[in-house]
Design a protein around this motif. Structure first.
Motif, PDB file in Angstrom:
ATOM      1  N   HIS A   8       0.728  -0.818   0.123  1.00 26.32           N
ATOM      2  CA  HIS A   8      -0.249  -0.285  -0.042  1.00 26.32           C
ATOM      3  C   HIS A   8       0.659   0.910  -0.116  1.00 26.32           C
ATOM      4  O   HIS A   8       1.208   1.145   1.106  1.00 26.32           O
ATOM      5  CB  HIS A   8      -1.126  -0.369   1.625  1.00 26.32           C
ATOM      6  CG  HIS A   8      -2.105   1.488   0.884  1.00 26.32           C
ATOM      7  ND1 HIS A   8      -2.660   0.838  -0.269  1.00 26.32           N
ATOM      8  CD2 HIS A   8      -2.461   2.005   2.175  1.00 26.32           C
ATOM      9  CE1 HIS A   8      -3.723   2.483   0.085  1.00 26.32           C
ATOM     10  NE2 HIS A   8      -3.489   2.504   2.161  1.00 26.32           N
ATOM     11  N   ARG A   9       1.164   2.064  -1.850  1.00 25.09           N
ATOM     12  CA  ARG A   9       2.087   3.036  -1.036  1.00 25.09           C
ATOM     13  C   ARG A   9       1.103   4.027  -1.912  1.00 25.09           C
ATOM     14  O   ARG A   9       1.501   4.998  -3.121  1.00 25.09           O
ATOM     15  CB  ARG A   9       2.947   2.634  -2.232  1.00 25.09           C
ATOM     16  CG  ARG A   9       4.197   1.690  -1.726  1.00 25.09           C
ATOM     17  CD  ARG A   9       5.159   1.049  -2.149  1.00 25.09           C
ATOM     18  NE  ARG A   9       5.055   0.316  -3.555  1.00 25.09           N
ATOM     19  CZ  ARG A   9       5.375  -0.966  -3.915  1.00 25.09           C
ATOM     20  NH1 ARG A   9       5.690  -1.723  -2.396  1.00 25.09           N
ATOM     21  NH2 ARG A   9       4.785  -1.407  -5.072  1.00 25.09           N
ATOM     22  N   PRO A  10      -0.143   5.279  -1.315  1.00 29.66           N
ATOM     23  CA  PRO A  10      -0.449   6.036  -1.752  1.00 29.66           C
ATOM     24  C   PRO A  10      -0.104   7.378  -2.515  1.00 29.66           C
ATOM     25  O   PRO A  10      -0.250   7.658  -3.459  1.00 29.66           O
ATOM     26  CB  PRO A  10      -1.407   6.869  -0.901  1.00 29.66           C
ATOM     27  CG  PRO A  10      -1.141   5.413   0.626  1.00 29.66           C
ATOM     28  CD  PRO A  10      -0.404   4.454  -0.150  1.00 29.66           C
ATOM     29  N   LYS A  11       0.814   7.434  -1.763  1.00 27.31           N
ATOM     30  CA  LYS A  11       2.293   8.848  -1.802  1.00 27.31           C
ATOM     31  C   LYS A  11       2.928   8.587  -2.704  1.00 27.31           C
ATOM     32  O   LYS A  11       3.368   9.729  -3.387  1.00 27.31           O
ATOM     33  CB  LYS A  11       2.649   9.111  -0.326  1.00 27.31           C
ATOM     34  CG  LYS A  11       1.941   9.980   0.621  1.00 27.31           C
ATOM     35  CD  LYS A  11       2.804  10.335   1.951  1.00 27.31           C
ATOM     36  CE  LYS A  11       1.888  10.667   2.495  1.00 27.31           C
ATOM     37  NZ  LYS A  11       2.316  11.049   4.005  1.00 27.31           N
ATOM     38  N   ALA A  41       3.200   2.756 -10.602  1.00 30.39           N
ATOM     39  CA  ALA A  41       4.020   3.173  -9.774  1.00 30.39           C
ATOM     40  C   ALA A  41       5.183   2.788  -9.226  1.00 30.39           C
ATOM     41  O   ALA A  41       5.254   2.225  -8.520  1.00 30.39           O
ATOM     42  CB  ALA A  41       3.528   4.279  -9.054  1.00 30.39           C
ATOM     43  N   PRO A  42       7.016   3.416  -9.707  1.00 28.41           N
ATOM     44  CA  PRO A  42       8.033   2.803  -8.939  1.00 28.41           C
ATOM     45  C   PRO A  42       7.780   3.824  -7.849  1.00 28.41           C
ATOM     46  O   PRO A  42       6.993   4.444  -7.366  1.00 28.41           O
ATOM     47  CB  PRO A  42       8.739   3.780  -9.676  1.00 28.41           C
ATOM     48  CG  PRO A  42       8.209   4.648 -10.358  1.00 28.41           C
ATOM     49  CD  PRO A  42       6.866   4.040 -10.509  1.00 28.41           C
ATOM     50  N   VAL A  43       8.667   2.972  -6.731  1.00 28.08           N
ATOM     51  CA  VAL A  43       8.777   3.349  -5.316  1.00 28.08           C
ATOM     52  C   VAL A  43       9.336   5.084  -5.302  1.00 28.08           C
ATOM     53  O   VAL A  43       9.993   4.615  -5.257  1.00 28.08           O
ATOM     54  CB  VAL A  43       9.016   2.600  -4.015  1.00 28.08           C
ATOM     55  CG1 VAL A  43       9.192   2.965  -2.714  1.00 28.08           C
ATOM     56  CG2 VAL A  43       8.203   1.186  -4.349  1.00 28.08           C
ATOM     57  N   GLY A  58       6.154   5.340   4.544  1.00 26.43           N
ATOM     58  CA  GLY A  58       6.889   5.728   5.237  1.00 26.43           C
ATOM     59  C   GLY A  58       7.219   3.730   5.772  1.00 26.43           C
ATOM     60  O   GLY A  58       7.929   3.454   6.954  1.00 26.43           O
ATOM     61  N   HIS A  59       7.036   3.477   4.110  1.00 26.53           N
ATOM     62  CA  HIS A  59       7.650   2.332   4.514  1.00 26.53           C
ATOM     63  C   HIS A  59      10.090   1.704   5.089  1.00 26.53           C
ATOM     64  O   HIS A  59      10.280   2.231   4.296  1.00 26.53           O
ATOM     65  CB  HIS A  59       6.936   1.484   3.279  1.00 26.53           C
ATOM     66  CG  HIS A  59       5.588   0.971   3.216  1.00 26.53           C
ATOM     67  ND1 HIS A  59       5.094   0.856   4.424  1.00 26.53           N
ATOM     68  CD2 HIS A  59       5.220   1.416   2.284  1.00 26.53           C
ATOM     69  CE1 HIS A  59       3.826   1.362   3.714  1.00 26.53           C
ATOM     70  NE2 HIS A  59       3.615   1.168   2.433  1.00 26.53           N
ATOM     71  N   ARG A  60       9.830   0.559   5.404  1.00 27.47           N
ATOM     72  CA  ARG A  60      11.335   0.665   5.327  1.00 27.47           C
ATOM     73  C   ARG A  60      11.626  -0.527   4.129  1.00 27.47           C
ATOM     74  O   ARG A  60      10.776  -1.062   4.209  1.00 27.47           O
ATOM     75  CB  ARG A  60      11.671   0.014   6.804  1.00 27.47           C
ATOM     76  CG  ARG A  60      13.012   0.784   7.311  1.00 27.47           C
ATOM     77  CD  ARG A  60      13.532   0.899   9.206  1.00 27.47           C
ATOM     78  NE  ARG A  60      14.502   1.427   8.958  1.00 27.47           N
ATOM     79  CZ  ARG A  60      15.480   0.122   9.088  1.00 27.47           C
ATOM     80  NH1 ARG A  60      14.565  -1.360   9.342  1.00 27.47           N
ATOM     81  NH2 ARG A  60      17.067  -0.120   9.289  1.00 27.47           N
ATOM     82  N   LEU A 401       9.380  -6.329  -3.342  1.00 20.95           N
ATOM     83  CA  LEU A 401       9.087  -4.895  -2.920  1.00 20.95           C
ATOM     84  C   LEU A 401       8.224  -5.253  -1.811  1.00 20.95           C
ATOM     85  O   LEU A 401       8.287  -4.245  -1.154  1.00 20.95           O
ATOM     86  CB  LEU A 401       8.840  -4.299  -4.179  1.00 20.95           C
ATOM     87  CG  LEU A 401       8.989  -3.448  -4.295  1.00 20.95           C
ATOM     88  CD1 LEU A 401       9.939  -2.219  -3.868  1.00 20.95           C
ATOM     89  CD2 LEU A 401       7.906  -1.956  -5.305  1.00 20.95           C
ATOM     90  N   ASP A 402       7.176  -6.082  -1.905  1.00 20.42           N
ATOM     91  CA  ASP A 402       5.564  -5.930  -0.942  1.00 20.42           C
ATOM     92  C   ASP A 402       6.198  -6.259   0.443  1.00 20.42           C
ATOM     93  O   ASP A 402       5.379  -6.153   1.630  1.00 20.42           O
ATOM     94  CB  ASP A 402       4.668  -6.069  -1.431  1.00 20.42           C
ATOM     95  CG  ASP A 402       3.953  -6.047  -2.679  1.00 20.42           C
ATOM     96  OD1 ASP A 402       4.105  -4.339  -3.183  1.00 20.42           O
ATOM     97  OD2 ASP A 402       3.530  -6.181  -3.336  1.00 20.42           O
ATOM     98  N   GLN A 403       7.469  -6.931   0.240  1.00 25.18           N
ATOM     99  CA  GLN A 403       8.233  -7.371   2.119  1.00 25.18           C
ATOM    100  C   GLN A 403       9.135  -6.500   2.164  1.00 25.18           C
ATOM    101  O   GLN A 403       9.526  -7.119   3.387  1.00 25.18           O
ATOM    102  CB  GLN A 403       8.432  -9.439   2.012  1.00 25.18           C
ATOM    103  CG  GLN A 403       7.427 -10.076   2.095  1.00 25.18           C
ATOM    104  CD  GLN A 403       7.330 -10.977   1.692  1.00 25.18           C
ATOM    105  OE1 GLN A 403       7.881 -11.766   2.371  1.00 25.18           O
ATOM    106  NE2 GLN A 403       7.952 -11.725   0.495  1.00 25.18           N
TER     107      GLN A 403
END
Ligand code: PLP
Length: 442
Positions: A8-11, A41-43, A58-60, A401-403
């Motif tokens: 979940h990467r809305p920003k 979307a790329p991160v 805020g994900h690491r 990536l999702d982990q």
């Protein structure tokens, strides 16, 4: 480390949509796009420290991208950061020579003896581009022989059959390159001495240079087969052409030196190039490139000789300071051994886990770097790297990536360990890979 929450990467998505309005394709280098791994979307990363990124949501993440190679000491290494701050305080650009440029040149020469003279530029692309000009000036010839799948930056001549970046996006040869330029390039398969010999027999007296990544980093990590570089050098010189090594990725990646001085490649005298292109690690994460070679060859370059090359930003004081600091860190004992130990554990663990789940996976590891190819055959040339399962890679990439495990979004790119990775990072990565393979095998 947060697990399984990174999807979940809305920003990132919001920023990507905004970027699409203003920046072509939303990215400033096509290799950052997620086009080859299912799109979207790329991160967007917000900060990085050591072996970790934090994204705008805020994900690491554990970083194995290492910015495509330069970040070998991890992000924001205190010694490099301090050097950059100090350089910034002293003024970022003078347009005059500076003392530190000499110090960096001396360091490069000491580690890579084929460099009698060097010149700093701003990127690997510039470095490579200029080596070709110098070779042409030296020989009065115009053609270049290169190897399929080797990427040498985005200047016109070397974009023919150019490996990771363009291949990832299915662009065999870039548009916008006139046929007159493309016809100056002859492409042969890597590790294929017979094809090189035939090309030199056919075009030899028109060939200015043979250019190669002596250890390939752009269709996975691929070692030259025993004798390949020796024969490449001998055949090229017999044809009166120059040998150019593109060591933009390989220099200081595997040991404190270049591929041409790496102990796994024997007989260094027989594989020494006439010209070498450098970049990435030697700038400690700031923009840099350099090229160098034998004095007689380099004396073709202005102001001594007729081959012109210049740069407003060249020898940038902050880049040079960061590069020096980075090499100081890499010179410490045990640095490469530690990266190798972690990479071995990670690569072996991935291999075992994939095997357990019946997923064919070939891993090419060279010290602290490796590539993962979803196939059941060895990868020693570009054709073999192409003949791998891109969809499977895309699935693996997204599941990792999702982990919170960050790889380059391309089946051709390497995983890079840094001096900042730890055993705990490897544990997390192997646990994430186990989860990914379980899903992929279901
Ligand atoms: N040569 C090689 C082997 C590379 O891998 C790259 C970039 O990935 C380049 C040249 C181009 O360097 P830059 O991106 O700094 O222009």
């Amino acid at each position: 480390m947060q697990q399984h929450s990174h999807s979940h990467r809305p920003k990132s998505e919001k920023l990507y949509n905004e970027a699409l309005e203003h920046i072509v394709g939303g990215v400033n280098s096509p290799s950052r796009s997620f086009k080859a791994v299912g799109g979207g979307a790329p991160v967007f990363m917000a900060s990085a420290e050591g072996a970790h990124f934090t994204d705008v949501d805020g994900h690491r993440y554990i970083d194995y991208l290492a910015a495509y190679g330069p970040i070998i000491t991890g992000h924001a290494h205190p010694h490099i950061t301090e050097a950059i701050i100090q350089a910034a305080r002293e003024g970022v650009l003078y347009g005059t020579p500076t003392e530190r440029e000499i110090a960096l040149a001396k360091r490069l020469k000491a580690a890579i003896p084929s460099l009698d003279k060097v010149r700093f530029v701003n990127s690997g692309t510039e470095a490579v581009m200029t080596t070709v000009r110098v070779a042409r000036a030296c020989t009065g010839r115009s053609k270049l022989i290169k190897f399929a799948g080797c990427y040498h930056g985005h200047s016109d001549l070397v974009l023919v059959a150019a490996g990771s970046g363009p291949s990832t996006l299915g662009i065999p040869d870039s548009a916008g390159i006139p046929q007159t330029i493309a016809s100056e390039v002859i492409t042969v398969p890597f590790n294929d001495v017979t094809a090189l010999r035939e090309a030199l027999e056919r075009w030899g007296d028109e060939v200015a240079a043979v250019m190669v990544e002596p250890i390939v980093g752009n269709f996975g990590m691929v070692m030259p087969e025993p004798g390949f570089l020796e024969q490449l050098c001998a055949l090229t010189r017999a044809a009166g052409a120059l040998v150019i090594y593109d060591e933009v990725i390989s220099a200081f990646r595997f040991h404190y030196g270049a591929a041409q001085t790496y102990s796994a490649l024997p007989d260094h005298a027989a594989i020494e190039p006439d010209l070498t292109a450098l970049g990435k690690i030697i700038g400690g994460g700031l923009p840099i490139g350099a090229y160098g070679g034998r004095a007689a060859v380099m004396e073709q370059v202005a102001p001594l000789g007729p081959a012109y090359q210049a740069g407003t930003m060249a020898g940038n004081p902050a880049s040079v300071a960061a590069g020096l600091a980075c090499l100081e860190v890499l010179e410490q004992p045990g640095v490469y051994e530690t990266m190798e130990r972690l990479a071995t554990r990670l690569a072996d663990g991935l291999s075992t886990a994939a095997g357990r789940h019946g997923i064919p996976l070939t891993i090419n590891r060279i010290r602290g770097a490796f590539s993962t190819h979803f196939c059941g055959h060895p990868v020693t040339c570009y054709a073999e790297a192409q003949d791998t399962d891109g969809e499977r890679f895309a699935r693996f990439f997204r599941l990792l990536l999702d982990q919170g495990i960050c790889l380059a979004p391309s089946k051709y790119e390497a995983w890079f360990l840094t001096t900042a990775h730890t055993e705990s990072d490897i544990d997390h990565t192997l646990a994430a890979a186990e989860h990914a393979f379980t899903i992929m095998a279901a």
